[in-house]
Design a protein around this motif. Sequence first.
Motif, PDB file in Angstrom:
ATOM      1  N   ARG A   1       2.746 -20.691 -50.752  1.00  0.00           N
ATOM      2  CA  ARG A   1       3.255 -21.999 -50.302  1.00  0.00           C
ATOM      3  C   ARG A   1       3.555 -21.946 -48.820  1.00  0.00           C
ATOM      4  O   ARG A   1       4.161 -20.986 -48.322  1.00  0.00           O
ATOM      5  CB  ARG A   1       4.533 -22.391 -51.050  1.00  0.00           C
ATOM      6  CG  ARG A   1       4.957 -23.855 -50.827  1.00  0.00           C
ATOM      7  CD  ARG A   1       6.439 -24.059 -51.104  1.00  0.00           C
ATOM      8  NE  ARG A   1       7.274 -23.412 -50.100  1.00  0.00           N
ATOM      9  CZ  ARG A   1       8.595 -23.269 -50.178  1.00  0.00           C
ATOM     10  NH1 ARG A   1       9.229 -23.693 -51.255  1.00  0.00           N
ATOM     11  NH2 ARG A   1       9.280 -22.670 -49.213  1.00  0.00           N
ATOM     12  N   ARG A   2       3.125 -22.985 -48.109  1.00  0.00           N
ATOM     13  CA  ARG A   2       3.446 -23.129 -46.698  1.00  0.00           C
ATOM     14  C   ARG A   2       4.796 -23.837 -46.538  1.00  0.00           C
ATOM     15  O   ARG A   2       5.207 -24.600 -47.417  1.00  0.00           O
ATOM     16  CB  ARG A   2       2.367 -23.942 -45.981  1.00  0.00           C
ATOM     17  CG  ARG A   2       0.945 -23.394 -46.097  1.00  0.00           C
ATOM     18  CD  ARG A   2       0.757 -22.095 -45.339  1.00  0.00           C
ATOM     19  NE  ARG A   2      -0.675 -21.711 -45.342  1.00  0.00           N
ATOM     20  CZ  ARG A   2      -1.127 -20.556 -44.868  1.00  0.00           C
ATOM     21  NH1 ARG A   2      -0.287 -19.661 -44.369  1.00  0.00           N
ATOM     22  NH2 ARG A   2      -2.426 -20.272 -44.906  1.00  0.00           N
ATOM     23  N   PRO A   3       5.485 -23.606 -45.416  1.00  0.00           N
ATOM     24  CA  PRO A   3       6.746 -24.330 -45.170  1.00  0.00           C
ATOM     25  C   PRO A   3       6.505 -25.839 -45.095  1.00  0.00           C
ATOM     26  O   PRO A   3       5.380 -26.296 -44.853  1.00  0.00           O
ATOM     27  CB  PRO A   3       7.193 -23.778 -43.810  1.00  0.00           C
ATOM     28  CG  PRO A   3       6.464 -22.490 -43.640  1.00  0.00           C
ATOM     29  CD  PRO A   3       5.157 -22.654 -44.343  1.00  0.00           C
ATOM     30  N   TYR A   4       7.585 -26.610 -45.290  1.00  0.00           N
ATOM     31  CA  TYR A   4       7.419 -28.059 -45.274  1.00  0.00           C
ATOM     32  C   TYR A   4       8.714 -28.754 -44.866  1.00  0.00           C
ATOM     33  O   TYR A   4       9.785 -28.134 -44.808  1.00  0.00           O
ATOM     34  CB  TYR A   4       6.962 -28.571 -46.639  1.00  0.00           C
ATOM     35  CG  TYR A   4       7.971 -28.420 -47.760  1.00  0.00           C
ATOM     36  CD1 TYR A   4       8.860 -29.449 -48.080  1.00  0.00           C
ATOM     37  CD2 TYR A   4       8.031 -27.247 -48.515  1.00  0.00           C
ATOM     38  CE1 TYR A   4       9.781 -29.322 -49.111  1.00  0.00           C
ATOM     39  CE2 TYR A   4       8.937 -27.111 -49.557  1.00  0.00           C
ATOM     40  CZ  TYR A   4       9.810 -28.154 -49.852  1.00  0.00           C
ATOM     41  OH  TYR A   4      10.719 -28.020 -50.869  1.00  0.00           O
ATOM     42  N   THR A   5       8.584 -30.044 -44.594  1.00  0.00           N
ATOM     43  CA  THR A   5       9.755 -30.889 -44.350  1.00  0.00           C
ATOM     44  C   THR A   5       9.703 -32.064 -45.309  1.00  0.00           C
ATOM     45  O   THR A   5       8.635 -32.436 -45.816  1.00  0.00           O
ATOM     46  CB  THR A   5       9.778 -31.422 -42.904  1.00  0.00           C
ATOM     47  OG1 THR A   5       8.629 -32.270 -42.700  1.00  0.00           O
ATOM     48  CG2 THR A   5       9.760 -30.287 -41.891  1.00  0.00           C
ATOM     49  N   GLY A   6      10.870 -32.663 -45.544  1.00  0.00           N
ATOM     50  CA  GLY A   6      10.945 -33.800 -46.454  1.00  0.00           C
ATOM     51  C   GLY A   6      10.979 -33.361 -47.903  1.00  0.00           C
ATOM     52  O   GLY A   6      11.111 -32.179 -48.222  1.00  0.00           O
ATOM     53  N   SER A   7      10.866 -34.319 -48.794  1.00  0.00           N
ATOM     54  CA  SER A   7      10.870 -34.031 -50.230  1.00  0.00           C
ATOM     55  C   SER A   7       9.478 -33.576 -50.668  1.00  0.00           C
ATOM     56  O   SER A   7       8.476 -34.108 -50.214  1.00  0.00           O
ATOM     57  CB  SER A   7      11.278 -35.270 -51.023  1.00  0.00           C
ATOM     58  OG  SER A   7      12.600 -35.664 -50.698  1.00  0.00           O
ATOM     59  N   ARG A   8       9.457 -32.616 -51.574  1.00  0.00           N
ATOM     60  CA  ARG A   8       8.212 -32.115 -52.133  1.00  0.00           C
ATOM     61  C   ARG A   8       8.452 -31.768 -53.591  1.00  0.00           C
ATOM     62  O   ARG A   8       9.398 -31.050 -53.914  1.00  0.00           O
ATOM     63  CB  ARG A   8       7.734 -30.865 -51.385  1.00  0.00           C
ATOM     64  CG  ARG A   8       6.447 -30.205 -51.928  1.00  0.00           C
ATOM     65  CD  ARG A   8       6.189 -28.900 -51.156  1.00  0.00           C
ATOM     66  NE  ARG A   8       4.933 -28.252 -51.474  1.00  0.00           N
ATOM     67  CZ  ARG A   8       4.740 -27.373 -52.444  1.00  0.00           C
ATOM     68  NH1 ARG A   8       5.759 -27.027 -53.247  1.00  0.00           N
ATOM     69  NH2 ARG A   8       3.553 -26.796 -52.610  1.00  0.00           N
TER      70      ARG A   8
END
Length: 310
Positions: free
Chosen positions: A295-302
């Motif tokens: 998994r890559r980093p992210y922002t917001g809801s996932r």
Amino acid sequence: MNDRQWGPLEIHPSDVGAEATPEGLVAHLRSAAVDEQLVAEKALVYRGFNVTEDTLDGVMDLLLPNRLAYVHGNSPRTKVGKNVYTSTEYPPEFTISMHNELSYASAWPTRLMFFCHTAAATGGATPVVDAELWLNLLDDEVREAYAKGVRYTQNLHDGLGLGKSWQDTFETDKRDEVEAFLDTSGATWKWTGDGLRVSQVRPSTLEHPVTGTEVWFNQSDQFHPASLGDDTAKALAAIMPVEEMPQSVAFADGSPIPDEYVIQVRDRALDAAVDVDWRTGDVLLIDNVLVGHGRRPYTGSRRVLVAMSD
């Protein structure tokens, strides 16, 4: 085709003459040779069928003929349905390194299915890597050092402590059920004053049961303190020896795995991985032996759900 150009096969409604609906995907899957296609392509993305969480069961029934519980799983996740789970619930700023699900265990799923309920605002891709390529990218010295396998150790607390409890890990609070499971797994284990200690030796590579392809198939980097980052590893080392950490790994004979080996394993897989950039409603099916994922980093809801099958 060059291995470095490999990526999951995308299947859209227009490609297969299906309606752009969950029912259209179900109708396609009923007539498709999914087993053969998955082995040939290693990973499939069903995109544009507008699948929702409420319509997912019909798709899963065809893609995952024997849906499995996440028993002996080591990552934090929440059960949201009949053997359906949230994907690993690590903080969004972190990368989850490449791995084949449950490759440290005595039994593992042959395939995984991911469903995108909510795509992240930015980032959050699921990278996938050809596990044969992963093996071939490693230095000869590293492959030879791993040839006799690895020894995984888990210290599972009784409800209070670092990492997962044995109750969450085995999805039961009954000790006899855990003991019966472990007795058939080939693991060595013992109850301790504050939980359960489990150790088992597993191979570092595996041959695919259909193709005979040899692939990298272990989670040594995820069990090794070097993969936690310098600051975290140093902090843990200051408060407990490696053998008392929630999870640790060594070579099969008990000798330590050098930090630089697990860093090479981790980084070369991530560098070679192909990102599946999620769109809401996507379904990803992977052969869990032929393909590693992360998994890559992210922002917001996932919100990405996962289920598995043997």
